[in-house]
Design an enzyme around this catalytic site. Structure first.
Site, PDB file in Angstrom:
ATOM      1  N   HIS A 117       0.850  -1.195   0.000  1.00  0.00           N
ATOM      2  CA  HIS A 117       0.000   0.000   0.000  1.00  0.00           C
ATOM      3  C   HIS A 117       0.888   1.249   0.000  1.00  0.00           C
ATOM      4  CE1 HIS A 117      -3.238   2.655   0.640  1.00  0.00           C
ATOM      5  NE2 HIS A 117      -3.657   2.295   1.838  1.00  0.00           N
ATOM      6  N   HIS A 171      -2.489  -1.013 -11.678  1.00  0.00           N
ATOM      7  CA  HIS A 171      -3.302  -0.603 -10.536  1.00  0.00           C
ATOM      8  C   HIS A 171      -4.544  -1.471 -10.500  1.00  0.00           C
ATOM      9  CE1 HIS A 171      -5.644   2.061  -7.885  1.00  0.00           C
ATOM     10  NE2 HIS A 171      -4.478   2.525  -7.511  1.00  0.00           N
ATOM     11  N   ASP A 229       2.726   6.148  -7.814  1.00  0.00           N
ATOM     12  CA  ASP A 229       4.011   5.891  -7.162  1.00  0.00           C
ATOM     13  C   ASP A 229       5.199   5.928  -8.106  1.00  0.00           C
ATOM     14  OD1 ASP A 229       3.022   5.402  -4.519  1.00  0.00           O
ATOM     15  OD2 ASP A 229       2.081   3.621  -5.370  1.00  0.00           O
TER      16      ASP A 229
HETATM   17  C1  LIG Z   1      -0.984  -2.694  -8.399  1.00  0.00           C
HETATM   18  C2  LIG Z   1      -1.110  -4.207  -8.673  1.00  0.00           C
HETATM   19  C3  LIG Z   1      -0.896  -4.925  -7.327  1.00  0.00           C
HETATM   20  C4  LIG Z   1      -2.512  -4.496  -9.202  1.00  0.00           C
HETATM   21  O1  LIG Z   1      -2.657  -5.856  -9.290  1.00  0.00           O
HETATM   22  P1  LIG Z   1      -3.950  -6.625  -9.819  1.00  0.00           P
HETATM   23  O2  LIG Z   1      -5.020  -5.675 -10.169  1.00  0.00           O
HETATM   24  O3  LIG Z   1      -4.266  -7.666  -8.818  1.00  0.00           O
HETATM   25  O4  LIG Z   1      -3.442  -7.235 -11.192  1.00  0.00           O
HETATM   26  P2  LIG Z   1      -2.786  -8.663 -11.382  1.00  0.00           P
HETATM   27  O5  LIG Z   1      -1.720  -8.896 -10.364  1.00  0.00           O
HETATM   28  O6  LIG Z   1      -3.887  -9.654 -11.470  1.00  0.00           O
HETATM   29  O7  LIG Z   1      -2.094  -8.507 -12.821  1.00  0.00           O
HETATM   30  C5  LIG Z   1      -2.770  -8.686 -14.061  1.00  0.00           C
HETATM   31  C6  LIG Z   1      -1.742  -9.063 -15.125  1.00  0.00           C
HETATM   32  O8  LIG Z   1      -0.835  -7.948 -15.336  1.00  0.00           O
HETATM   33  C7  LIG Z   1       0.482  -8.333 -14.960  1.00  0.00           C
HETATM   34  N1  LIG Z   1       1.027  -7.220 -14.179  1.00  0.00           N
HETATM   35  C8  LIG Z   1       0.347  -6.438 -13.279  1.00  0.00           C
HETATM   36  N2  LIG Z   1       1.142  -5.479 -12.807  1.00  0.00           N
HETATM   37  C9  LIG Z   1       2.347  -5.648 -13.414  1.00  0.00           C
HETATM   38  C10 LIG Z   1       3.552  -4.950 -13.340  1.00  0.00           C
HETATM   39  N3  LIG Z   1       3.675  -3.890 -12.541  1.00  0.00           N
HETATM   40  N4  LIG Z   1       4.589  -5.386 -14.076  1.00  0.00           N
HETATM   41  C11 LIG Z   1       4.449  -6.448 -14.884  1.00  0.00           C
HETATM   42  N5  LIG Z   1       3.313  -7.155 -15.021  1.00  0.00           N
HETATM   43  C12 LIG Z   1       2.262  -6.758 -14.272  1.00  0.00           C
HETATM   44  C13 LIG Z   1       0.355  -9.584 -14.127  1.00  0.00           C
HETATM   45  O9  LIG Z   1       1.518 -10.371 -14.185  1.00  0.00           O
HETATM   46  C14 LIG Z   1      -0.842 -10.222 -14.749  1.00  0.00           C
HETATM   47  O10 LIG Z   1      -0.413 -10.814 -15.956  1.00  0.00           O
HETATM   48  P3  LIG Z   1      -1.058 -12.252 -16.429  1.00  0.00           P
HETATM   49  O11 LIG Z   1      -2.503 -11.944 -16.697  1.00  0.00           O
HETATM   50  O12 LIG Z   1      -0.275 -12.620 -17.619  1.00  0.00           O
HETATM   51  O13 LIG Z   1      -0.880 -13.181 -15.267  1.00  0.00           O
HETATM   52  C15 LIG Z   1      -0.074  -4.669  -9.722  1.00  0.00           C
HETATM   53  O14 LIG Z   1      -0.292  -3.980 -10.932  1.00  0.00           O
HETATM   54  C16 LIG Z   1       1.361  -4.484  -9.249  1.00  0.00           C
HETATM   55  O15 LIG Z   1       1.902  -5.370  -8.574  1.00  0.00           O
HETATM   56  N6  LIG Z   1       2.013  -3.325  -9.608  1.00  0.00           N
HETATM   57  C17 LIG Z   1       3.352  -3.045  -9.168  1.00  0.00           C
HETATM   58  C18 LIG Z   1       3.350  -2.504  -7.750  1.00  0.00           C
HETATM   59  C19 LIG Z   1       2.780  -1.113  -7.654  1.00  0.00           C
HETATM   60  O16 LIG Z   1       3.132  -0.234  -8.429  1.00  0.00           O
HETATM   61  N7  LIG Z   1       1.897  -0.888  -6.668  1.00  0.00           N
HETATM   62  C20 LIG Z   1       1.336   0.428  -6.409  1.00  0.00           C
HETATM   63  C21 LIG Z   1      -0.115   0.474  -6.692  1.00  0.00           C
HETATM   64  S1  LIG Z   1      -0.696   2.136  -6.447  1.00  0.00           S
END
Ligand SMILES: CC(C)(COP(=O)(O)OP(=O)(O)OC[C@H]1O[C@@H](n2cnc3c(N)ncnc32)[C@H](O)[C@@H]1OP(=O)(O)O)[C@@H](O)C(=O)NCCC(=O)NCCS
Length: 423
Positions: free
Chosen positions: A263, A302, A358
């Site tokens: 978070h 996101h 971020d």
């Molecule tokens: C923010 C986050 C947790 C959202 O996750 P989510 O909505 O649950 O999405 P998922 O984890 O299901 O990802 C969906 C797909 O995109 C990919 N993906 C998501 N974020 C990614 C990233 N930052 N880099 C590479 N691939 C990513 C996943 O591997 C997945 O691919 P697949 O369908 O081939 O398995 C995720 O995008 C992430 O980990 N981002 C990086 C951390 C970050 O910046 N967090 C701050 C949020 S404000």
């Protein structure tokens, strides 16, 4: 076509029609029809836990509004204190209302000496400032016993003012302690952001003069972080508040939720990633690694935004202004290259992965001199206004205590066996 859904219980053949209101269907309607059958929704992916009039977010279109005002206009023309008032009161203040609000906040920036001497100075010399902040906010509840009067409007308002006003003081005190610098008292002649910068950086000069560009940039970052509807920490605030705990205890719980790297820690992860990449030449290899499943591109993607995070656009602009004063963060070129490649790469576009808030905020904080450990603390200061707005709204809605159900997957009943007889 009716704006409703129909649920049929195939065990009995009975159906119930439930209206769709504001994009949701009331669980109370179908749970009466299906007693003992629970809606299984880990992480609340499909559950609206409340109705709220504070923040509107459309992740598909990249829209964020506080009380109806577009975030872009607030970031351009408003101030954090005005936005805090807006979130809490529902409308922008008149000039008189704002002056009274600003005065009240300014007059409550001091913390009780015992908070500093007994609590903050009691921490281990290398304590993490976010851990100190969480604990100090919880400790405030023992200083303001009237905070338990959560249905007394005057008391409620007083705690709100105290919390918004004291957060920067506690945050800066935690930083100063963790680097062995003496505490700096608030300077009530300064505006909110400049006062915080003074408490952070003042050394021996009689008055700390913050660079106005940096003060404004920080204020803009505070506006962008003030609220984001039902995120993890705001949910924690509402859940703890629903037990009618005092607002300091609930805010400490919310801040604890923000402490987690999923978070409040993502911008720190971005800086670490950029540092590890080290050079623009390594960017293509890094992207190839991410696509092959070796880690994630931090600061991208996101849960809600499936287009460019509107806050990221504003931050990118703010970063340019900050770097003109501080000099360019050497990691910026790597970040820009990453963004350029990712935005034209099918892997990222097909998954609708765009820079989030971020991606650039950490670069700004770092250029302004904030250590990585302060990043979640910098997030907690402005989010306090959002947490309190939701807490207040939740109390005014006379909401029920938060108490989800579970699907039990443990063992069937069994008899206790004495320790000697166990194999
Ligand atoms: C923010 C986050 C947790 C959202 O996750 P989510 O909505 O649950 O999405 P998922 O984890 O299901 O990802 C969906 C797909 O995109 C990919 N993906 C998501 N974020 C990614 C990233 N930052 N880099 C590479 N691939 C990513 C996943 O591997 C997945 O691919 P697949 O369908 O081939 O398995 C995720 O995008 C992430 O980990 N981002 C990086 C951390 C970050 O910046 N967090 C701050 C949020 S404000």
């Amino acid at each position: 076509m009716a704006d409703s859904i129909t649920i049929t219980d195939n065990r009995t053949g009975e159906s119930v029609e439930i209206p769709i209101t504001n994009g949701g269907v009331a669980a109370a309607d179908w749970s009466k029809f299906l007693p003992g059958v629970w809606f299984y929704d880990p992480g609340f992916m499909s559950t609206a836990a409340c109705e709220s009039a504070i923040t509107y977010l459309d992740g598909e279109a990249g829209i964020l509004r506080y009380r109806g005002y577009p975030i872009e206009q607030l970031a351009e023309r408003s101030s954090y204190l005005e936005v805090a008032y807006l979130l809490l009161h529902g409308d922008l203040p008149t000039a008189d209302q704002f002056e009274a609000w600003r005065h009240e906040i300014t007059m409550h920036t001091f913390i009780h000496e015992n908070v500093r001497k007994r609590f903050l100075e009691g921490f281990h010399y290398d304590a993490h400032p976010m851990g100190m902040l969480v604990s100090a906010v919880a400790a405030l509840s023992t200083f303001y016993l009237d905070a338990k009067e959560i249905f007394d409007p005057a008391s409620r308002n007083k705690q709100i003012i105290r919390l918004i006003a004291k957060m920067p003081t506690l945050a800066a005190a935690a930083h100063r302690f963790s680097v062995g610098m003496p505490f700096v008292y608030p300077d009530n002649s300064l505006d909110f952001a400049s006062n915080f910068l003074s408490m952070m950086w003042k050394v021996a000069e009689p008055r700390f003069e913050a660079d106005p560009v940096l003060s404004r940039a920080l204020d803009v970052l505070f506006i962008l972080h003030a609220d984001h509807e039902q995120n993890c920490s705001t949910t924690a605030m509402r859940v703890v508040g629903s037990s009618h705990a005092d607002p300091y205890s609930a805010t400490a719980a919310a801040a604890a939720a923000l402490y987690g790297p999923r978070h409040g820690g993502a911008n720190e992860a971005v800086i670490k990633m950029l540092t590890e990449i080290g050079s623009i030449d390594n960017v293509p290899d890094f992207i190839a690694g991410v696509k092959a499943g070796n880690g994630r591109l931090q600061g991208f993607g996101h849960r809600v935004y499936k287009s460019y995070d509107p806050r990221a656009k504003i931050i990118k602009h703010t970063a340019d202004q900050v770097f003109e004063v501080t000099g360019k963060n050497p990691l910026l070129d790597i970040a820009l290259k990453l963004e350029e490649i990712a935005l034209s790469d099918e892997y990222f576009t097909s998954r609708r992965l765009y820079p989030n808030v971020d991606f650039y905020s950490g670069l700004i904080y770092q250029a302004m001199g904030f250590p990585l450990e302060m990043f979640p603390v910098l997030f907690a200061i402005p989010r306090t206004a959002g947490w309190l707005a939701h807490w207040q709204e939740m109390l005014d809605q006379d909401s029920k205590i938060a108490r989800p159900r579970q699907l039990y997957i443990g063992t069937e009943p069994r008899d206790y066996v004495g320790i000697d007889a166990r194999s």
